[in-house]
Design a protein around this motif. Structure first.
Motif, PDB file in Angstrom:
ATOM      1  N   ALA A 179       0.847  -1.204   0.000  1.00 38.13           N
ATOM      2  CA  ALA A 179       0.000   0.000   0.000  1.00 38.13           C
ATOM      3  C   ALA A 179       0.877   1.248   0.000  1.00 38.13           C
ATOM      4  O   ALA A 179       0.620   2.214  -0.729  1.00 38.13           O
ATOM      5  CB  ALA A 179      -0.927   0.001   1.213  1.00 38.13           C
ATOM      6  N   ASP A 180       1.944   1.230   0.790  1.00 38.86           N
ATOM      7  CA  ASP A 180       2.866   2.363   0.850  1.00 38.86           C
ATOM      8  C   ASP A 180       3.570   2.561  -0.495  1.00 38.86           C
ATOM      9  O   ASP A 180       3.657   3.678  -1.008  1.00 38.86           O
ATOM     10  CB  ASP A 180       3.897   2.118   1.956  1.00 38.86           C
ATOM     11  CG  ASP A 180       4.913   3.247   2.019  1.00 38.86           C
ATOM     12  OD1 ASP A 180       4.551   4.338   2.511  1.00 38.86           O
ATOM     13  OD2 ASP A 180       6.056   3.051   1.536  1.00 38.86           O
ATOM     14  N   LEU A 181       4.010   1.465  -1.062  1.00 35.72           N
ATOM     15  CA  LEU A 181       4.689   1.503  -2.364  1.00 35.72           C
ATOM     16  C   LEU A 181       3.741   2.053  -3.437  1.00 35.72           C
ATOM     17  O   LEU A 181       4.117   2.909  -4.253  1.00 35.72           O
ATOM     18  CB  LEU A 181       5.136   0.081  -2.720  1.00 35.72           C
ATOM     19  CG  LEU A 181       6.325  -0.127  -3.632  1.00 35.72           C
ATOM     20  CD1 LEU A 181       7.494   0.755  -3.208  1.00 35.72           C
ATOM     21  CD2 LEU A 181       6.731  -1.609  -3.604  1.00 35.72           C
ATOM     22  N   ALA A 182       2.506   1.571  -3.407  1.00 34.70           N
ATOM     23  CA  ALA A 182       1.505   2.003  -4.397  1.00 34.70           C
ATOM     24  C   ALA A 182       1.280   3.504  -4.306  1.00 34.70           C
ATOM     25  O   ALA A 182       1.213   4.192  -5.335  1.00 34.70           O
ATOM     26  CB  ALA A 182       0.195   1.247  -4.183  1.00 34.70           C
ATOM     27  N   SER A 183       1.199   4.036  -3.083  1.00 39.90           N
ATOM     28  CA  SER A 183       0.904   5.467  -2.984  1.00 39.90           C
ATOM     29  C   SER A 183       2.122   6.300  -3.402  1.00 39.90           C
ATOM     30  O   SER A 183       1.977   7.390  -3.945  1.00 39.90           O
ATOM     31  CB  SER A 183       0.420   5.827  -1.577  1.00 39.90           C
ATOM     32  OG  SER A 183       1.495   5.767  -0.678  1.00 39.90           O
ATOM     33  N   ARG A 184       3.315   5.771  -3.192  1.00 37.62           N
ATOM     34  CA  ARG A 184       4.512   6.499  -3.658  1.00 37.62           C
ATOM     35  C   ARG A 184       4.562   6.536  -5.193  1.00 37.62           C
ATOM     36  O   ARG A 184       4.943   7.546  -5.798  1.00 37.62           O
ATOM     37  CB  ARG A 184       5.783   5.843  -3.123  1.00 37.62           C
ATOM     38  CG  ARG A 184       6.013   6.083  -1.636  1.00 37.62           C
ATOM     39  CD  ARG A 184       7.174   5.283  -1.085  1.00 37.62           C
ATOM     40  NE  ARG A 184       7.110   5.217   0.376  1.00 37.62           N
ATOM     41  CZ  ARG A 184       7.645   6.123   1.189  1.00 37.62           C
ATOM     42  NH1 ARG A 184       8.298   7.147   0.702  1.00 37.62           N
ATOM     43  NH2 ARG A 184       7.522   5.999   2.507  1.00 37.62           N
ATOM     44  N   ILE A 185       4.194   5.422  -5.831  1.00 38.68           N
ATOM     45  CA  ILE A 185       4.180   5.385  -7.298  1.00 38.68           C
ATOM     46  C   ILE A 185       3.062   6.280  -7.828  1.00 38.68           C
ATOM     47  O   ILE A 185       3.250   7.070  -8.756  1.00 38.68           O
ATOM     48  CB  ILE A 185       4.006   3.935  -7.810  1.00 38.68           C
ATOM     49  CG1 ILE A 185       5.206   3.072  -7.394  1.00 38.68           C
ATOM     50  CG2 ILE A 185       3.843   3.904  -9.334  1.00 38.68           C
ATOM     51  CD1 ILE A 185       5.020   1.579  -7.622  1.00 38.68           C
ATOM     52  N   GLU A 186       1.909   6.172  -7.184  1.00 39.97           N
ATOM     53  CA  GLU A 186       0.749   6.969  -7.600  1.00 39.97           C
ATOM     54  C   GLU A 186       1.078   8.462  -7.581  1.00 39.97           C
ATOM     55  O   GLU A 186       0.756   9.200  -8.523  1.00 39.97           O
ATOM     56  CB  GLU A 186      -0.433   6.673  -6.666  1.00 39.97           C
ATOM     57  CG  GLU A 186      -1.701   7.405  -7.050  1.00 39.97           C
ATOM     58  CD  GLU A 186      -2.748   7.369  -5.933  1.00 39.97           C
ATOM     59  OE1 GLU A 186      -2.387   7.028  -4.781  1.00 39.97           O
ATOM     60  OE2 GLU A 186      -3.907   7.692  -6.214  1.00 39.97           O
ATOM     61  N   GLY A 187       1.737   8.918  -6.507  1.00 37.06           N
ATOM     62  CA  GLY A 187       2.082  10.335  -6.397  1.00 37.06           C
ATOM     63  C   GLY A 187       2.986  10.785  -7.528  1.00 37.06           C
ATOM     64  O   GLY A 187       2.770  11.836  -8.144  1.00 37.06           O
ATOM     65  N   ARG A 188       3.959   9.967  -7.863  1.00 35.77           N
ATOM     66  CA  ARG A 188       4.884  10.322  -8.952  1.00 35.77           C
ATOM     67  C   ARG A 188       4.155  10.355 -10.301  1.00 35.77           C
ATOM     68  O   ARG A 188       4.423  11.210 -11.139  1.00 35.77           O
ATOM     69  CB  ARG A 188       6.027   9.320  -9.016  1.00 35.77           C
ATOM     70  CG  ARG A 188       7.078   9.538  -7.951  1.00 35.77           C
ATOM     71  CD  ARG A 188       8.119   8.429  -7.997  1.00 35.77           C
ATOM     72  NE  ARG A 188       9.314   8.764  -7.232  1.00 35.77           N
ATOM     73  CZ  ARG A 188       9.372   8.739  -5.901  1.00 35.77           C
ATOM     74  NH1 ARG A 188       8.298   8.421  -5.187  1.00 35.77           N
ATOM     75  NH2 ARG A 188      10.490   9.061  -5.279  1.00 35.77           N
TER      76      ARG A 188
END
Ligand SMILES: [Zn+2]
Length: 384
Positions: free
Chosen positions: A210-219
């Motif tokens: 979930a953390d990884l997904a939100s970091r990718i999503e933000g970029r």
């Protein structure tokens, strides 16, 4: 005129029609109207018989110079060339003609099974056409109209050999134009809600992805990409099956799907990052060309930016890869059961680096100059 045969010596309106059709095809000189007289005077003479034989030879029919039902049907359909009219299946009256035969030939050339090339738009032709439409991302309505004609026209000029899977993806890669901006990307946290995934060394897979997904999503947002997550990051978010998440990606018509996992193993020694794309190893060895290319890019970028061990890329048939209509990859970022991998993944800086690596790989994938095309497909110009 469906059950009778016409031959040398016959007279009448039907013979007049046969003469008209042959004249239209340039096989008989056309007669000026004033010299034609009554339809009843039309004669099936030697010239007509010779023209019928030529026509039959051209179409692969038995060249007997007699117009029976099948020769008549081909003669009547010969005025149509592909694109002249909209083609569709009708159970009560099946369209027939040279345009149908041309469509069937193109479907077969492209690797879509539509039965025999008989010039009749029957259920087999409809099925082959729908298959083509699905592969091109068109509405699979079995209706051969302007949109399908245009796609067929571009494909028939540019594709060698029947590899629909490749055609689909080559089209897909460019269906919103080159470059990353404007693309639609689905990020799939592999676990969430009640499904916590692997839990080891104080880490929980669902939380890590979930953390990884939100970091990718933000970029991605910052790059002008529309990013969709297949689930919310909350612990009480509804749990969707892999098939449901694949359906979601299809519904939003994503360009690419990135599924995120961490791995776990009974052996505490198993470690490293691996990326998977859709493909089978046996039989015909079908695989997603773009999926593989992107998997290679992602794997390379993650391995070069972190000290995670290179677990390489591989083809699999998991639902999220197989049920999605667009290229999809699944990244397994390290083993939570491995002490070293877990320590790395616990560090937000490492997760940020992985997100960065994914973004760089995406930019490379959608770089207009990156040539990922399989050699058999020359890319048609994008339609839109
Ligand atoms: Zn998992």
């Amino acid at each position: 005129m469906t059950s009778t045969s016409y031959r040398l010596g016959d007279h009448g309106p039907a013979v007049a029609q046969i003469r008209d059709h042959l004249a239209l095809l340039g096989l008989l000189p056309s007669e000026p109207t004033e010299r034609r007289g009554s339809q009843w005077d039309a004669t099936f003479d030697d010239d007509v018989a010779a023209a019928v034989r030529t026509f039959q030879q051209q179409r692969g029919l038995i060249a007997d110079g007699i117009v029976g039902p099948s020769t008549w049907r081909r003669l009547d359909g010969a005025r149509w060339t592909l694109g002249d009219r909209v083609l569709r299946y009708g159970a009560r009256h099946m369209q027939h003609g040279d345009d149908v035969a041309a469509l069937q030939k193109r479907l077969l050339d492209l690797g879509f099974d539509c039965g025999r090339i008989d010039g009749i738009f029957g259920p087999d032709t409809e099925r082959g056409l729908q298959e083509l439409q699905r592969n091109l991302g068109l509405p699979a309505d079995g209706l051969c109209g302007p949109v399908t004609f245009r796609s067929l026209d571009r494909l028939s000029r540019t594709v060698v050999g029947g590899e629909p899977h490749r055609i689909r993806e080559a089209e897909r890669l460019h269906h919103r134009g080159p470059g990353l901006a404007g693309k639609v990307i689905v990020i799939d946290p592999g676990h969430g809600g009640a499904d916590r995934g692997v839990c080891a060394n104080g880490l929980v897979e669902a939380d890590v992805v979930a953390d990884l997904a939100s970091r990718i999503e933000g970029r991605l947002g910052a790059m002008g990409v529309t990013a969709f997550l297949t689930r919310g990051s909350q612990r009480d978010a509804p749990t969707a099956s892999e098939i449901e998440r694949a359906v979601f990606a299809n519904e939003v018509d994503a360009d690419l799907v990135i599924s995120l996992h961490t791995d776990g193993h009974n052996s505490e020694h198993a470690q490293g990052v691996a990326t998977y794309y859709y493909g089978t190893h046996s039989g015909e060895g079908v695989h997603s060309v773009i999926g593989e290319a992107f998997a290679e890019l992602v794997q390379r970028e993650i391995v070069s930016r972190t000290d995670l061990v290179d677990g390489r890329t591989d083809a699999t048939t998991w639902d999220i890869l197989q049920r999605t209509r667009m290229p999809a990859v699944r990244i397994d970022v390290g083993y939570l059961t491995h002490e070293g991998d877990a320590a790395r993944l616990a560090d937000p800086a490492l997760r940020d680096t992985v997100a960065e690596a994914v973004l760089v790989a995406l930019q490379q994938l959608y770089q207009p100059t990156t040539d990922l095309r399989p050699t058999v497909v020359q890319l048609p110009t994008p339609v839109s």
